[in-house]
Structure formats: structure tokens, C-alpha cells
Design a protein around this motif. Structure first.
Motif, PDB file in Angstrom:
ATOM      1  N   TYR A   1     -28.120  35.177 -18.436  1.00 44.09           N
ATOM      2  CA  TYR A   1     -27.470  34.172 -19.289  1.00 44.09           C
ATOM      3  C   TYR A   1     -26.421  33.398 -18.491  1.00 44.09           C
ATOM      4  CZ  TYR A   1     -24.335  32.387 -22.920  1.00 44.09           C
ATOM      5  OH  TYR A   1     -23.533  31.592 -23.693  1.00 44.09           O
ATOM      6  N   PHE A   2     -25.606  34.109 -17.707  1.00 45.79           N
ATOM      7  CA  PHE A   2     -24.567  33.440 -16.933  1.00 45.79           C
ATOM      8  C   PHE A   2     -25.163  32.630 -15.776  1.00 45.79           C
ATOM      9  CE2 PHE A   2     -21.654  36.955 -18.511  1.00 45.79           C
ATOM     10  CZ  PHE A   2     -21.134  36.143 -19.500  1.00 45.79           C
ATOM     11  N   LEU A   3     -26.296  33.027 -15.267  1.00 38.07           N
ATOM     12  CA  LEU A   3     -26.982  32.229 -14.248  1.00 38.07           C
ATOM     13  C   LEU A   3     -27.380  30.876 -14.825  1.00 38.07           C
ATOM     14  CD1 LEU A   3     -28.317  31.914 -11.467  1.00 38.07           C
ATOM     15  CD2 LEU A   3     -30.334  33.064 -12.391  1.00 38.07           C
ATOM     16  N   ILE A   4     -27.880  30.885 -16.057  1.00 36.65           N
ATOM     17  CA  ILE A   4     -28.249  29.629 -16.728  1.00 36.65           C
ATOM     18  C   ILE A   4     -27.013  28.764 -16.955  1.00 36.65           C
ATOM     19  CG2 ILE A   4     -29.218  28.642 -18.845  1.00 36.65           C
ATOM     20  CD1 ILE A   4     -30.965  31.163 -19.051  1.00 36.65           C
ATOM     21  N   LEU A   5     -25.932  29.388 -17.419  1.00 32.53           N
ATOM     22  CA  LEU A   5     -24.691  28.637 -17.640  1.00 32.53           C
ATOM     23  C   LEU A   5     -24.163  28.045 -16.333  1.00 32.53           C
ATOM     24  CD1 LEU A   5     -22.596  30.741 -20.196  1.00 32.53           C
ATOM     25  CD2 LEU A   5     -24.163  28.856 -20.617  1.00 32.53           C
ATOM     26  N   SER A   6     -24.229  28.822 -15.246  1.00 34.60           N
ATOM     27  CA  SER A   6     -23.763  28.333 -13.937  1.00 34.60           C
ATOM     28  C   SER A   6     -24.559  27.113 -13.508  1.00 34.60           C
ATOM     29  CB  SER A   6     -23.886  29.441 -12.889  1.00 34.60           C
ATOM     30  OG  SER A   6     -23.205  30.600 -13.283  1.00 34.60           O
ATOM     31  N   THR A   7     -25.862  27.186 -13.695  1.00 34.71           N
ATOM     32  CA  THR A   7     -26.724  26.061 -13.325  1.00 34.71           C
ATOM     33  C   THR A   7     -26.380  24.824 -14.135  1.00 34.71           C
ATOM     34  OG1 THR A   7     -28.490  27.644 -12.840  1.00 34.71           O
ATOM     35  CG2 THR A   7     -29.115  25.336 -13.060  1.00 34.71           C
ATOM     36  N   LEU A   8     -26.121  25.004 -15.425  1.00 33.35           N
ATOM     37  CA  LEU A   8     -25.747  23.868 -16.277  1.00 33.35           C
ATOM     38  C   LEU A   8     -24.421  23.261 -15.837  1.00 33.35           C
ATOM     39  CD1 LEU A   8     -26.731  24.965 -19.899  1.00 33.35           C
ATOM     40  CD2 LEU A   8     -27.560  22.974 -18.660  1.00 33.35           C
ATOM     41  N   PHE A   9     -23.444  24.109 -15.578  1.00 31.35           N
ATOM     42  CA  PHE A   9     -22.150  23.623 -15.106  1.00 31.35           C
ATOM     43  C   PHE A   9     -22.317  22.821 -13.813  1.00 31.35           C
ATOM     44  CE2 PHE A   9     -19.686  26.773 -17.692  1.00 31.35           C
ATOM     45  CZ  PHE A   9     -18.776  25.874 -18.208  1.00 31.35           C
ATOM     46  N   TRP A  10     -23.002  23.401 -12.860  1.00 31.61           N
ATOM     47  CA  TRP A  10     -23.181  22.759 -11.553  1.00 31.61           C
ATOM     48  C   TRP A  10     -23.923  21.437 -11.686  1.00 31.61           C
ATOM     49  CZ3 TRP A  10     -28.058  22.104  -9.165  1.00 31.61           C
ATOM     50  CH2 TRP A  10     -28.007  21.555  -7.877  1.00 31.61           C
ATOM     51  N   PHE A  11     -24.997  21.410 -12.452  1.00 32.48           N
ATOM     52  CA  PHE A  11     -25.806  20.199 -12.583  1.00 32.48           C
ATOM     53  C   PHE A  11     -25.027  19.072 -13.255  1.00 32.48           C
ATOM     54  CE2 PHE A  11     -28.793  17.557 -15.035  1.00 32.48           C
ATOM     55  CZ  PHE A  11     -29.577  17.070 -13.989  1.00 32.48           C
ATOM     56  N   LEU A  12     -24.327  19.392 -14.328  1.00 30.02           N
ATOM     57  CA  LEU A  12     -23.612  18.359 -15.074  1.00 30.02           C
ATOM     58  C   LEU A  12     -22.402  17.839 -14.305  1.00 30.02           C
ATOM     59  CD1 LEU A  12     -23.737  19.847 -18.687  1.00 30.02           C
ATOM     60  CD2 LEU A  12     -25.034  17.909 -17.804  1.00 30.02           C
ATOM     61  N   GLU A  13     -21.654  18.724 -13.668  1.00 29.44           N
ATOM     62  CA  GLU A  13     -20.416  18.305 -13.017  1.00 29.44           C
ATOM     63  C   GLU A  13     -20.617  17.785 -11.602  1.00 29.44           C
ATOM     64  OE1 GLU A  13     -17.372  21.267 -15.447  1.00 29.44           O
ATOM     65  OE2 GLU A  13     -17.523  21.422 -13.274  1.00 29.44           O
ATOM     66  N   GLU A  14     -21.656  18.222 -10.929  1.00 25.90           N
ATOM     67  CA  GLU A  14     -21.858  17.807  -9.542  1.00 25.90           C
ATOM     68  C   GLU A  14     -22.943  16.742  -9.377  1.00 25.90           C
ATOM     69  OE1 GLU A  14     -19.987  18.742  -7.026  1.00 25.90           O
ATOM     70  OE2 GLU A  14     -18.773  20.067  -8.272  1.00 25.90           O
ATOM     71  N   LYS A  15     -23.905  16.701 -10.280  1.00 26.91           N
ATOM     72  CA  LYS A  15     -25.034  15.783 -10.134  1.00 26.91           C
ATOM     73  C   LYS A  15     -25.010  14.632 -11.129  1.00 26.91           C
ATOM     74  CE  LYS A  15     -26.776  18.275  -6.839  1.00 26.91           C
ATOM     75  NZ  LYS A  15     -26.785  17.765  -5.438  1.00 26.91           N
ATOM     76  N   VAL A  16     -24.551  14.903 -12.335  1.00 20.86           N
ATOM     77  CA  VAL A  16     -24.622  13.872 -13.378  1.00 20.86           C
ATOM     78  C   VAL A  16     -23.394  12.977 -13.356  1.00 20.86           C
ATOM     79  CG1 VAL A  16     -24.747  13.457 -15.872  1.00 20.86           C
ATOM     80  CG2 VAL A  16     -26.071  15.320 -14.834  1.00 20.86           C
ATOM     81  N   PHE A  17     -22.207  13.575 -13.322  1.00 22.64           N
ATOM     82  CA  PHE A  17     -20.975  12.796 -13.398  1.00 22.64           C
ATOM     83  C   PHE A  17     -20.456  12.479 -11.999  1.00 22.64           C
ATOM     84  CE2 PHE A  17     -21.119  15.312 -17.319  1.00 22.64           C
ATOM     85  CZ  PHE A  17     -21.071  14.280 -18.252  1.00 22.64           C
ATOM     86  N   PHE A  18     -19.703  11.371 -11.906  1.00 22.12           N
ATOM     87  CA  PHE A  18     -19.142  10.958 -10.629  1.00 22.12           C
ATOM     88  C   PHE A  18     -18.029  11.915 -10.201  1.00 22.12           C
ATOM     89  CE2 PHE A  18     -20.759   7.000 -12.482  1.00 22.12           C
ATOM     90  CZ  PHE A  18     -21.605   6.593 -11.455  1.00 22.12           C
ATOM     91  N   LYS A  19     -17.956  12.096  -8.914  1.00 23.33           N
ATOM     92  CA  LYS A  19     -16.945  13.002  -8.397  1.00 23.33           C
ATOM     93  C   LYS A  19     -15.591  12.305  -8.240  1.00 23.33           C
ATOM     94  CE  LYS A  19     -20.332  15.703  -5.774  1.00 23.33           C
ATOM     95  NZ  LYS A  19     -20.715  16.185  -4.442  1.00 23.33           N
ATOM     96  N   GLN A  20     -15.598  11.047  -7.781  1.00 24.14           N
ATOM     97  CA  GLN A  20     -14.362  10.327  -7.516  1.00 24.14           C
ATOM     98  C   GLN A  20     -13.902   9.600  -8.774  1.00 24.14           C
ATOM     99  OE1 GLN A  20     -12.770  10.746  -4.706  1.00 24.14           O
ATOM    100  NE2 GLN A  20     -14.430  11.964  -3.818  1.00 24.14           N
TER     101      GLN A  20
END
Length: 656
Positions: free
Chosen positions: A358-377
Motif C-alpha cells: 500500500y505504501f509503495l503505491i502511495l510513494s509512487t503517486l507522491f513521486w509522480f504527481l510532485e516530480e513529473k506532473v507539477f513544475f518544480k520551480q
């Protein structure tokens, strides 16, 4: 590494602590843990005093003196009661046992000595006295106690031609047992000894509150004991367990002794809940807070020290550590507050396997949304807003999926709508709390890093200013030092050869013109430094004439490479001052500059006396060493040797 080991010990230790006791299972709990080594006396106390509920700091005893008030008692009955009171005094030697009338006669003295508790008032002492009546049921006495209870037990015991009746009622009070009434009606055929036995039985039972509900499966073991359900006023035995019960119950540290026995005998969570459910919850809460606080601090330190190149592993480590810690703390709290809830080690491993997925799935969601979907700067406020929204979405994502399946595909995961809304509200509150905490931590981290970066910039600027100051100081030391040596040479030549003195003075003028033109500079090309060295050697050639020969070899590809100002001249000056000048024969000085892979080697050799042991003396060489340290740090070196040839070598990086 120590912090990681410590947090792993905590995360692994909690499940093993919860599952380590083999007695913790539902069957053992329901049967009262039959496999544990128990003390029969203490088990008798527990079953008599607390058969169906936790102790919760309640003690069913007389907190103050044991007082007896007689009604319609004959002299014979009074004498009998006095004998019984003496027998009870033998069992409870430290307890005040007296008639109410006698006790009141010196009330003030007893209260001053502390025999009477402060909350025992003279006006309500009768409430705490055992009322004994020896006639037929007295309507006035019955009326006096009807405000306590409407239920009375009227029991007639027959034994041959001997008859008697009694009525009793009791209730618990903050200060002990109160409003207790016993009525005896004996026929003339009942002997004094039998009367004493019956009254003794009832008075002993009157000293202990609420023992009527007794587990049937233990009645055979405790049969005929005074406090057994199967005993009766005419058929009982005062057993050693009865004596133990009374003496322990009326001991000042009764609760402490009972708690020690429970903790030593039973599983910890069961013992704590038996003694006080509130205290068990408090222990669970304190344990969760302390372990949670220590673990959180360790996790924060781990995050500050570990930063994976792949950001996904940062998210995975964060979510898994916090998630597994939360599950552990929840299980630990449940262990303390729910002693009837058991989890075996096998089931615990299954739980943690599922939780990890379950936490692996949550980690993947966090990483994908914050690092790939939204801008970093983005600005800090936008950054925190994104973090809050992503946290809320990810933590509630499983519930959203279940609701979607429930609504569109009619797959029932919840009993009713009320359950659905209760779960949604709980998750929203928890996820909002986590999101806010996460945002606060990120904001504090951002401010901390900004402050550190600002301080680093200021420190770098100060270091640069300090380096420039030291370089200027070193360069200012080189000029007077060289001038001193040159003027000494001119002074020594003046009486001997005016023409050479004039030539040396002109050469010295050219040399200082070279130095003045580079005032304020930190670096110079190798070509310029070589020209300066040649001017210096021309001056020394005039001084030493045929005793000095010098050779300069330079890789032409290095002529435009920049090095610190006045780096080479002190080496040559040192070779002449401590080498050639000491020779009686012809002196040789060779300057060689070459490249080797990514390094530049500057070598000065001479045929003078060997370097002394230890550090090379001479102000010039110390200056060169300081120049290298300030300009290159630990990337440059200064070495000297006497074999196979006397030489001193500087190694500096080529791409500096």
C-alpha cells in the motif's frame, strides 16, 4: 548509520513486543490464562473482590474504623458480639474495631490521632456502622434504609428445630462500605455457639463488599470457604485463603501488592487493564507519544543525511518509514487498551506485507504527481499549496477508489451511508492534519536552507576577502625581502667595480618596474614570471660572475598559463642564497617547467649543499607554501629532495 539501525530496531521491536507472549490469544483470555503459574490465595482475592470488572482503584472495605451498632440486643447477645469482635481483631490487628457508642465517646481524641479519616464526620458515622438487630424485623429500621435499595433478600435457614431470619443490604461509598444492616431472629433452641458461628460468618462477609457474583467454575475449588457462594452461615470454614483475603484487603498497600502480583503473573496489557482501564490508556498514550516523538526525530535526521540521486527512493523511504511507524504505534496503543484483541506474529507479517504494498503505491503517486506532473520551480506559497493538495489526494485515493467501485459497480465495501460518511470524515481530518504538518516542516526546511545559503554566501565572500588580503600581504613581504638582498649585492660591489655596480642598479630598476606594473594583481603568466626570474638572475650573475651558471627550460605550450604572482622567483633566490653562495666552485642553477597529464611541474635544481633534515629553512619557501595553500588549497604541493639530485618541486593543477 546508527540512526537507521535505531529506527529499524523500533519498527521491528514493536511487533515482536506485541506478539512475543504465547499466552496472548483469545482462548487463553476467555479461560483466564490457565497455563500461567498462579498463586491460589491471590486468585481467591481477585475472584471474590473483582469477579467481573477492573479494579479502577476501588477497594470494597471499611476505610475508617469498623463500627457496630446494636439494636434490641440482650446482655447475652452483647457479650457474644464482644467475643466475635475480639476474634476479628486477631485477624485484623491494626484495624480499629469498636461499638459505635464507645467510639463516639472519645471521638475528638481518635480524630486527632488520625484513627478517623478526615472525611468521616461525626454526624454520619452511623452511616458507616454495621447495624445489628436481634428481634423480629423492625419496621422502623427497615424504613430507615428504604432510600438505599428496594430489593431485600429474606432467607430462612432451618436446621432441625433451630430457626433464624436476617435481612442485609449494602452499597459502595467513597469512604468504604456504608448503610449495612443485619437482622437476626433466633429461636430459643439455637445454642450460643451456633449463634456465634452464624453472626461471625455474617460479620466477616460484611467486611467485604460485593462478592455475590462468583465464577461458577471456581466454586468447587473454593467450596465452603467463608466468601464462597456455596457456603452458608451454618455450613462454612474459615480457610487460610479467607484470612489472606481479609488481611490483604485491609493492608494499606493493598492495591500496590495486587498490581505487583498481576504484572508479575499476567501479560502486561491484561494486568494494566485489570488494575485500571484509564491508567492502561494513559500508559498506551504515553508510550505512543514518546516512541513516536523519538522515531520522528530520528526520521528527520535520516532525511537530512540521506538524499538519493533518484528522487523516487526519497519518497519511498519517507512514506514507508512514516507509514509503518504509524501502523506500529496504532498496534501498540491497541495492545494496551484492548487486552482481548490479539495478533499472532504470522498475521502481523501478513499485515506489514500488505501495508508495504500500500505504501509503495502511495510513494509512487507522491513521486509522480510532485516530480513529473507539477513544475518544480515555483514560488514557496505555490509549492506549499501543491504539496497540501497532493497529500490530501494521495492519502484519500484508496477511499476514492472504493467509493467509485461502490457507486458505479455496486460493489459493497461499507455497511451503510453512515459508515461511509464516518470513514470519509475521519480520513479527511487525518489527511488534512498530515498535510498541514508536512507543509509546516517543508516551510521550515525551506527557510532553514535559505538562511544557510545566505550565510554560506557571506562566508565565501569573507573567505575571498581574507585570501586576497593574505596574498597581498605575502607579495608585500617578497618585494622588501628581495630588495634587501639586491641592495646588499650592490653595496658589496660598489668599492670593487663601479661599472658592474651601475649595471646591477639598472637591472634592479628594471626588475622593480616589472613588479610595480603588476601591483594589485594576484596571477601572472608563466612567461612574465620567467622574464622576472631572468632579470633577477642577471643581477646575481653580475654579483657572482663566473661562479654562477643558470639554465631555464620551459614547455612553450605553458607560457600563457597563469600562476600566482611571485611563485617562481623565491625558489630561484633560495637556490642561490643557500646553494650557489655556499659553493667554492662553480654553481649551477636549473629551472625546468613542464606538464605531466593534468599537472604542471616547476622544478629548481642546484649543486649546492644538501637540504637540511626537516622543513626547509628560508623565508622565501614559506611564502611559496602559503601562496600555494591560498591559491590551490590541497590541490597543489611543495616537495624537496637531495637524491638522486638536489631539487625542489612545485606541483600545481593544469586546469585551475
Amino acid at each position: 548509520m546508527k540512526k537507521i539501525i535505531l529506527i529499524l530496531i523500533i519498527l521491528i521491536g514493536i511487533p515482536f513486543f506485541i506478539c512475543s507472549d504465547d499466552n496472548l490469544n483469545t482462548l487463553n483470555y476467555e479461560k483466564g490464562f490457565p497455563n500461567l503459574p498462579k498463586n491460589d490465595n491471590w486468585e481467591y482475592v481477585i475472584s471474590r473482590l473483582y469477579p467481573n470488572e477492573a479494579v479502577n482503584n476501588k477497594i470494597g472495605r471499611f476505610e475508617g474504623p469498623i463500627l457496630i451498632e446494636l439494636h434490641q440486643a440482650s446482655k447475652k447477645d452483647s457479650s457474644l458480639i464482644k467475643d466475635i469482635m475480639k476474634d476479628i481483631k486477631v485477624l485484623l490487628p491494626k484495624k480499629e474495631i469498636n461499638f459505635l457508642t464507645s467510639f463516639i465517646s472519645n471521638y475528638d481524641e481518635k480524630r486527632a490521632k488520625g484513627i478517623i479519616p478526615k472525611n468521616y464526620d461525626l454526624n454520619n458515622l452511623k452511616e458507616y456502622a454495621i447495624q445489628l438487630s436481634f428481634d423480629s424485623i423492625n419496621p422502623k429500621l427497615r424504613q430507615e434504609y428504604t432510600h438505599i435499595t428496594k430489593i431485600y433478600d429474606k432467607i430462612t435457614i432451618s436446621n432441625s428445630q433451630k430457626n433464624y431470619n436476617y435481612i442485609s443490604n449494602t452499597r459502595d461509598h467513597l469512604n468504604g462500605i456504608t448503610n449495612q444492616y443485619l437482622n437476626f431472629e433466633f429461636s430459643n433452641s439455637v445454642s450460643t455457639q451456633e449463634r456465634k458461628k452464624i453472626i461471625y460468618y455474617k460479620l466477616l462477609r460484611a467486611l467485604v463488599y460485593d462478592f455475590t457474583t462468583f465464577p461458577p467454575n471456581k466454586e468447587i475449588k473454593y467450596n465452603k470457604a467463608v466468601f464462597s457462594r456455596n457456603s452458608s452461615p451454618t455450613n462454612y470454614q474459615l480457610t487460610q485463603m479467607d484470612v489472606f483475603l481479609l488481611q490483604k484487603l485491609y493492608a494499606n498497600d493493598f492495591l500496590s501488592q495486587l498490581k505487583s502480583y498481576m504484572v508479575d503473573t499476567y501479560p502486561l496489557n491484561y494486568a494494566l487493564n485489570f488494575m485500571s482501564k484509564r491508567d492502561a490508556k494513559l500508559v498506551g498514550l504515553i508510550s505512543v507519544i514518546l516512541i513516536g516523538l523519538i522515531s520522528t526525530i530520528l526520521i528527520v535526521f535520516i532525511f537530512t543525511e540521506i538524499d538519493f540521486t533518484n528522487k523516487f527512493f526519497n519518497y519511498l523511504l519517507t512514506v514507508c518509514l512514516i507509514g509503518i511507524l504509524s501502523v506500529n504505534l496504532l498496534l501498540l496503543y491497541n495492545y494496551f487498551v484492548e487486552p482481548s484483541s490479539f495478533i499472532h506474529l504470522k498475521n502481523m507479517l501478513i499485515i506489514f506485507f500488505c501495508v508495504s504494498i500500500y505504501f509503495l503505491i502511495l510513494s509512487t503517486l507522491f513521486w509522480f504527481l510532485e516530480e513529473k506532473v507539477f513544475f518544480k520551480q515555483v514560488e514557496i506559497l505555490q509549492f506549499l499549496g501543491i504539496k497540501i493538495l497532493v497529500t490530501l489526494f494521495v492519502l484519500n485515493f484508496p477511499t476514492i477508489v472504493l467509493l467509485f467501485l461502490n457507486y458505479f459497480f455496486h460493489i459493497q465495501f461499507f455497511d451503510n451511508e453512515r459508515t461511509i460518511f464516518a470513514i470519509i470524515n475521519s480520513l479527511l481530518i487525518i489527511s488534512a492534519f498530515i498535510a498541514i504538518i508536512r507543509s509546516v516542516i517543508l516551510y521550515l526546511d525551506f527557510q532553514s536552507k535559505s538562511l544557510i545559503n545566505k550565510k554560506d554566501i557571506e562566508l565565501s565572500r569573507l573567505k575571498e576577502i581574507n585570501v586576497q588580503s593574505e596574498l597581498k600581504s605575502l607579495q608585500s613581504q617578497i618585494n622588501p625581502h628581495f630588495l634587501y638582498n639586491s641592495l646588499n649585492s650592490i653595496a658589496s660591489l660598489a668599492p670593487i667595480n663601479a661599472e658592474k655596480t651601475q649595471k646591477m642598479a639598472h637591472s634592479l630598476s628594471d626588475l622593480f618596474k616589472y613588479s610595480i606594473n603588476r601591483k594589485g594583481q594576484k596571477m601572472s603568466t608563466i612567461k612574465d614570471e620567467i622574464e622576472m626570474v631572468q632579470a633577477y638572475l642577471e643581477i646575481e650573475k653580475i654579483r657572482f660572475e663566473e661562479r654562477l651558471n643558470f639554465t631555464i627550460k620551459v614547455d612553450e605550450t605553458l607560457l600563457n598559463h597563469k600562476i600566482p604572482l611571485f611563485l617562481i622567483q623565491p625558489l630561484v633566490e633560495n637556490a642561490i642564497k643557500h646553494g650557489v653562495s655556499k659553493n667554492k666552485d662553480k654553481g649551477e642553477v636549473v629551472l625546468n617547467i613542464e606538464k605531466e597529464t593534468n599537472k604542471i611541474l616547476i622544478t629548481v635544481t642546484d649543486n649546492g649543499p644538501d637540504f637540511p633534515e626537516g622543513l626547509v629553512s628560508g623565508h622565501g619557501l614559506q611564502t611559496v607554501y602559503d601562496l600555494l595553500r591560498l591559491s590551490y588549497g590541497d590541490k597543489a604541493s611543495l616537495n624537496w629532495t637531495n637524491t638522486p639530485q638536489k631539487m625542489i618541486t612545485i606541483t600545481i593543477p593544469k586546469n585551475s
